[in-house]
Design an enzyme around this catalytic site. Structure first.
Site, PDB file in Angstrom:
ATOM      1  N   GLY A   1       2.536   1.821  11.023  1.00  9.93           N
ATOM      2  CA  GLY A   1       3.972   3.091  11.009  1.00  9.93           C
ATOM      3  C   GLY A   1       4.321   4.158  11.892  1.00  9.93           C
TER       4      GLY A   1
ATOM      5  N   ASN B   1       0.665  -0.858   0.289  1.00  7.55           N
ATOM      6  CA  ASN B   1      -0.063   0.428   0.353  1.00  7.55           C
ATOM      7  C   ASN B   1       1.111   0.696   0.032  1.00  7.55           C
ATOM      8  OD1 ASN B   1      -1.490   1.789   0.470  1.00  7.55           O
ATOM      9  ND2 ASN B   1      -2.368   1.128   2.455  1.00  7.55           N
ATOM     10  N   TRP B   2       1.104   1.973  -1.326  1.00  9.36           N
ATOM     11  CA  TRP B   2       1.801   2.602  -1.673  1.00  9.36           C
ATOM     12  C   TRP B   2       1.713   4.127  -1.062  1.00  9.36           C
ATOM     13  CZ3 TRP B   2       4.467   2.469  -7.230  1.00  9.36           C
ATOM     14  CH2 TRP B   2       4.334   1.601  -7.082  1.00  9.36           C
ATOM     15  N   LYS B   3       0.223   4.351  -0.824  1.00  4.37           N
ATOM     16  CA  LYS B   3      -0.754   5.387   0.478  1.00  4.37           C
ATOM     17  C   LYS B   3      -0.551   5.941  -0.394  1.00  4.37           C
ATOM     18  CE  LYS B   3       0.006   2.801   4.990  1.00  4.37           C
ATOM     19  NZ  LYS B   3      -0.267   3.108   6.270  1.00  4.37           N
TER      20      LYS B   3
ATOM     21  N   SER C   1       3.558  -2.326  10.417  1.00  2.77           N
ATOM     22  CA  SER C   1       5.265  -2.439  11.087  1.00  2.77           C
ATOM     23  C   SER C   1       5.679  -3.458  10.572  1.00  2.77           C
ATOM     24  CB  SER C   1       5.174  -1.794  11.990  1.00  2.77           C
ATOM     25  OG  SER C   1       5.346  -0.143  12.183  1.00  2.77           O
TER      26      SER C   1
ATOM     27  N   GLU D   1      -4.902  -4.375  10.849  1.00  4.60           N
ATOM     28  CA  GLU D   1      -4.244  -3.821  10.432  1.00  4.60           C
ATOM     29  C   GLU D   1      -4.468  -3.374  12.284  1.00  4.60           C
ATOM     30  OE1 GLU D   1      -2.196  -2.819   6.457  1.00  4.60           O
ATOM     31  OE2 GLU D   1      -3.845  -1.272   7.051  1.00  4.60           O
TER      32      GLU D   1
ATOM     33  N   HIS E   1      -9.876   0.488   5.113  1.00 10.06           N
ATOM     34  CA  HIS E   1      -8.818   1.430   5.916  1.00 10.06           C
ATOM     35  C   HIS E   1      -8.428   2.277   6.954  1.00 10.06           C
ATOM     36  CE1 HIS E   1      -4.224   2.227   6.562  1.00 10.06           C
ATOM     37  NE2 HIS E   1      -4.285   1.342   5.574  1.00 10.06           N
TER      38      HIS E   1
ATOM     39  N   GLY F   1       2.529  -0.505   4.252  1.00  7.83           N
ATOM     40  CA  GLY F   1       2.756   0.693   3.900  1.00  7.83           C
ATOM     41  C   GLY F   1       4.795   0.505   4.007  1.00  7.83           C
ATOM     42  N   GLY F   2       5.404   1.585   4.956  1.00  6.48           N
ATOM     43  CA  GLY F   2       6.489   1.939   4.862  1.00  6.48           C
ATOM     44  C   GLY F   2       7.760   1.374   3.860  1.00  6.48           C
TER      45      GLY F   2
ATOM     46  N   GLU G   1      -7.131   4.638   8.084  1.00  8.00           N
ATOM     47  CA  GLU G   1      -7.066   5.984   6.989  1.00  8.00           C
ATOM     48  C   GLU G   1      -7.870   6.094   6.970  1.00  8.00           C
ATOM     49  OE1 GLU G   1      -3.095   5.457   5.668  1.00  8.00           O
ATOM     50  OE2 GLU G   1      -1.837   5.121   7.336  1.00  8.00           O
TER      51      GLU G   1
HETATM   52  P1  13P Z   1       3.178   0.660   7.532  1.00 12.66           P
HETATM   53  O1  13P Z   1       3.438  -1.031   7.155  1.00 12.66           O
HETATM   54  O2  13P Z   1       3.647   1.811   7.415  1.00 12.66           O
HETATM   55  O3  13P Z   1       2.523   0.175   9.241  1.00 12.66           O
HETATM   56  O4  13P Z   1       1.424  -0.110   7.910  1.00 12.66           O
HETATM   57  C1  13P Z   1       0.501  -0.387   7.413  1.00 12.66           C
HETATM   58  C2  13P Z   1       0.226  -0.403   6.871  1.00 12.66           C
HETATM   59  O5  13P Z   1      -1.156   0.539   7.112  1.00 12.66           O
HETATM   60  C3  13P Z   1      -1.057  -0.561   5.406  1.00 12.66           C
HETATM   61  O6  13P Z   1      -1.801  -0.786   5.103  1.00 12.66           O
END
Ligand code: 13P
Length: 251
Positions: free
Chosen positions: A173, A9-11, A213, A167, A95, A234-235, A97
């Site tokens: 994050g 997920n590149w956000k 993470s 999640e 998600h 994510g990251g 967010e």
């Molecule tokens: P991180 O891997 O940066 O914690 O993010 C997870 C995430 O929200 C994937 O959708």
């Protein structure tokens, strides 16, 4: 039985140019990776170029949101038709967010999940508790309500195209991963809720990803748990080497 699925997920990261650099790197890293389904979910603006790059590879294209409506006066929204035109296969829905910053409720997530399935897009449906829920001992009740609400009225047959991502919000994050025991316990719990909703067979076939993470150095341990069938990253998905290392940890 359940093919592992690792999705990036590149956000809200990567310009078109940066997205091209990342996907070119990933293509090289993942050239011989067949046993794990690898999915990349760039921002909408990079879907076309990334999709063109991976058209002849095993890597699948996903996106990060979708409208619950077909077309019309919905300013700022993107429809299933527009996504399918770009060969998108997976769509991340609900998600945390989006739930937190854009006030998406289970009702809306459910509307989007139904629309995605009706139009042959595969939803990756996110659920997870906040830190205060966990500390209050409410992890299971919060996650169960999200699962039942977001996936209401989905049939056992439709579940074949669904992926659930657990999640925990406190692990996103933050560098704080759930331990493999904590994650496994919630994954097993989610599978039990799904079994109660649509039957054991559908629950046994459902792939449940962990997200929060996940990194190359903790992926193997998490992915070795019996009910963890992949990751939503994510990251660590913003770098070709680290995302590829996580995909390979699922092999
Ligand atoms: P991180 O891997 O940066 O914690 O993010 C997870 C995430 O929200 C994937 O959708």
């Amino acid at each position: 039985m359940r093919k592992p699925i690792i999705a990036g997920n590149w956000k809200m990261n990567k310009t078109i140019e940066d997205a091209l650099t990342l996907i070119e790197g990933l293509k090289l890293e993942l050239a011989d990776c067949m046993d794990v389904e690898a999915v990349v979910c760039p921002p909408f603006t990079a879907l076309k170029v990334v999709g063109d790059e991976i058209a002849d590879t095993q890597i699948k294209l996903g996106c990060q949101n979708m409208s619950s409506e077909d077309d019309g006066a919905y300013t700022g929204e993107i429809s299933h038709t527009m996504l399918k035109e770009l060969f998108v296969k997976y769509v991340i829905l609900g998600h945390s967010e989006r739930r937190e910053y854009y006030k998406e409720t289970d009702f809306w997530v459910n509307k989007k999940v139904k629309k995605a399935l009706e139009k042959n897009l595969r939803p990756i449906v996110c659920v997870g508790e906040k830190l205060e829920d966990r500390e209050a001992g409410n992890t299971e009740s919060v996650v169960e309500a999200q699962v039942r609400g977001s996936l209401a009225d989905i049939t056992a047959e439709q579940f074949k195209d669904v992926v659930v991502a657990y999640e925990p919000v406190w692990a996103i994050g933050t560098g704080k991963t759930a331990t493999s025991e904590q994650a496994q316990a919630v994954h097993k719990f989610i599978r039990g809720v799904i079994a109660d909703m649509v039957g054991q067979d559908a629950a046994d076939g459902l792939r449940i990803q962990y997200g929060g993470s996940m990194k190359p150095d903790n992926a193997k341990e998490l992915l070795s748990q019996p009910d963890i069938d992949g990751g939503l990253i994510g990251g660590a998905a913003l770098d070709a080497r680290s995302f590829a290392a996580i995909v390979k940890a699922g092999m």
